[in-house]
Design a protein around this motif. Sequence first.
Motif, short mmCIF file in Angstrom:
data_model
loop_
_atom_site.label_atom_id
_atom_site.label_comp_id
_atom_site.label_asym_id
_atom_site.label_seq_id
_atom_site.Cartn_x
_atom_site.Cartn_y
_atom_site.Cartn_z
N MET A 1 -10.39 6.80 -5.68
CA MET A 1 -9.08 6.58 -6.29
C MET A 1 -8.04 7.27 -5.42
N LEU A 2 -6.86 6.68 -5.40
CA LEU A 2 -5.78 7.17 -4.56
C LEU A 2 -4.51 7.23 -5.39
N GLY A 3 -3.84 8.33 -5.33
CA GLY A 3 -2.53 8.44 -5.98
C GLY A 3 -1.47 8.45 -4.91
N VAL A 4 -0.40 7.72 -5.12
CA VAL A 4 0.67 7.63 -4.12
C VAL A 4 1.99 7.91 -4.80
N ARG A 5 2.78 8.76 -4.19
CA ARG A 5 4.12 9.05 -4.71
C ARG A 5 5.12 8.18 -3.98
N LEU A 6 5.96 7.50 -4.73
CA LEU A 6 7.00 6.65 -4.16
C LEU A 6 8.35 7.22 -4.53
N ASP A 7 9.34 7.02 -3.65
CA ASP A 7 10.68 7.44 -4.04
C ASP A 7 11.17 6.51 -5.15
N THR A 8 12.14 6.95 -5.87
CA THR A 8 12.61 6.24 -7.06
C THR A 8 13.01 4.81 -6.76
N GLU A 9 13.77 4.61 -5.69
CA GLU A 9 14.24 3.27 -5.36
C GLU A 9 13.07 2.32 -5.07
N LEU A 10 12.10 2.78 -4.30
CA LEU A 10 10.96 1.93 -3.96
C LEU A 10 10.13 1.62 -5.21
N GLU A 11 9.94 2.60 -6.06
CA GLU A 11 9.18 2.35 -7.28
C GLU A 11 9.89 1.34 -8.18
N GLU A 12 11.21 1.44 -8.27
CA GLU A 12 11.97 0.48 -9.08
C GLU A 12 11.86 -0.93 -8.50
N ARG A 13 11.94 -1.04 -7.18
CA ARG A 13 11.79 -2.35 -6.54
C ARG A 13 10.40 -2.91 -6.76
N LEU A 14 9.39 -2.05 -6.64
CA LEU A 14 8.01 -2.47 -6.88
C LEU A 14 7.85 -2.96 -8.32
N ALA A 15 8.41 -2.23 -9.27
CA ALA A 15 8.33 -2.62 -10.67
C ALA A 15 8.99 -3.97 -10.91
N ALA A 16 10.13 -4.21 -10.26
CA ALA A 16 10.84 -5.48 -10.42
C ALA A 16 10.00 -6.64 -9.87
N ILE A 28 -0.17 -5.04 -6.75
CA ILE A 28 0.69 -5.28 -5.59
C ILE A 28 0.47 -4.21 -4.53
N ALA A 29 0.37 -2.96 -4.95
CA ALA A 29 0.15 -1.87 -4.00
C ALA A 29 -1.22 -2.02 -3.32
N ARG A 30 -2.23 -2.39 -4.08
CA ARG A 30 -3.58 -2.58 -3.52
C ARG A 30 -3.56 -3.68 -2.46
N GLU A 31 -2.87 -4.80 -2.78
CA GLU A 31 -2.77 -5.89 -1.82
C GLU A 31 -2.03 -5.45 -0.56
N ALA A 32 -0.96 -4.70 -0.73
CA ALA A 32 -0.18 -4.24 0.42
C ALA A 32 -1.01 -3.31 1.31
N VAL A 33 -1.74 -2.40 0.70
CA VAL A 33 -2.58 -1.48 1.48
C VAL A 33 -3.69 -2.26 2.19
N ARG A 34 -4.30 -3.21 1.49
CA ARG A 34 -5.36 -4.02 2.10
C ARG A 34 -4.83 -4.76 3.32
N ARG A 35 -3.66 -5.39 3.19
CA ARG A 35 -3.07 -6.12 4.32
C ARG A 35 -2.75 -5.19 5.48
N TYR A 36 -2.22 -4.02 5.17
CA TYR A 36 -1.87 -3.04 6.21
C TYR A 36 -3.12 -2.60 6.96
N VAL A 37 -4.17 -2.27 6.21
CA VAL A 37 -5.41 -1.81 6.84
C VAL A 37 -6.04 -2.93 7.66
N ASP A 38 -6.07 -4.15 7.13
CA ASP A 38 -6.63 -5.27 7.87
C ASP A 38 -5.88 -5.48 9.18
N LEU A 39 -4.57 -5.45 9.12
CA LEU A 39 -3.74 -5.65 10.30
C LEU A 39 -4.02 -4.58 11.35
#
Length: 77
Positions: A1-16, A28-39
Amino acid sequence: MLGVRLDTELEERLAAVARTQGRSKSDIAREAVRRYVDLHDEAYRREARRQSLRASKREGEPHPIWDAIDTDDAAWN
């Protein structure tokens, strides 16, 4: 398990985005990390191969390990 702290603006954008797509922020975060790692994993493997082939030209023959890696790469595509 991984916990990630996001700044307020990024977390609000992610929530939207999550609300718009009807998905969870975690999905969404899992998909983003998977794509980043694959790349970056793929880029690392290409660079390692490039360096190995360059070095092998000085020694004469490519290393047979790259045949196996090429087979693995085909499975990724």
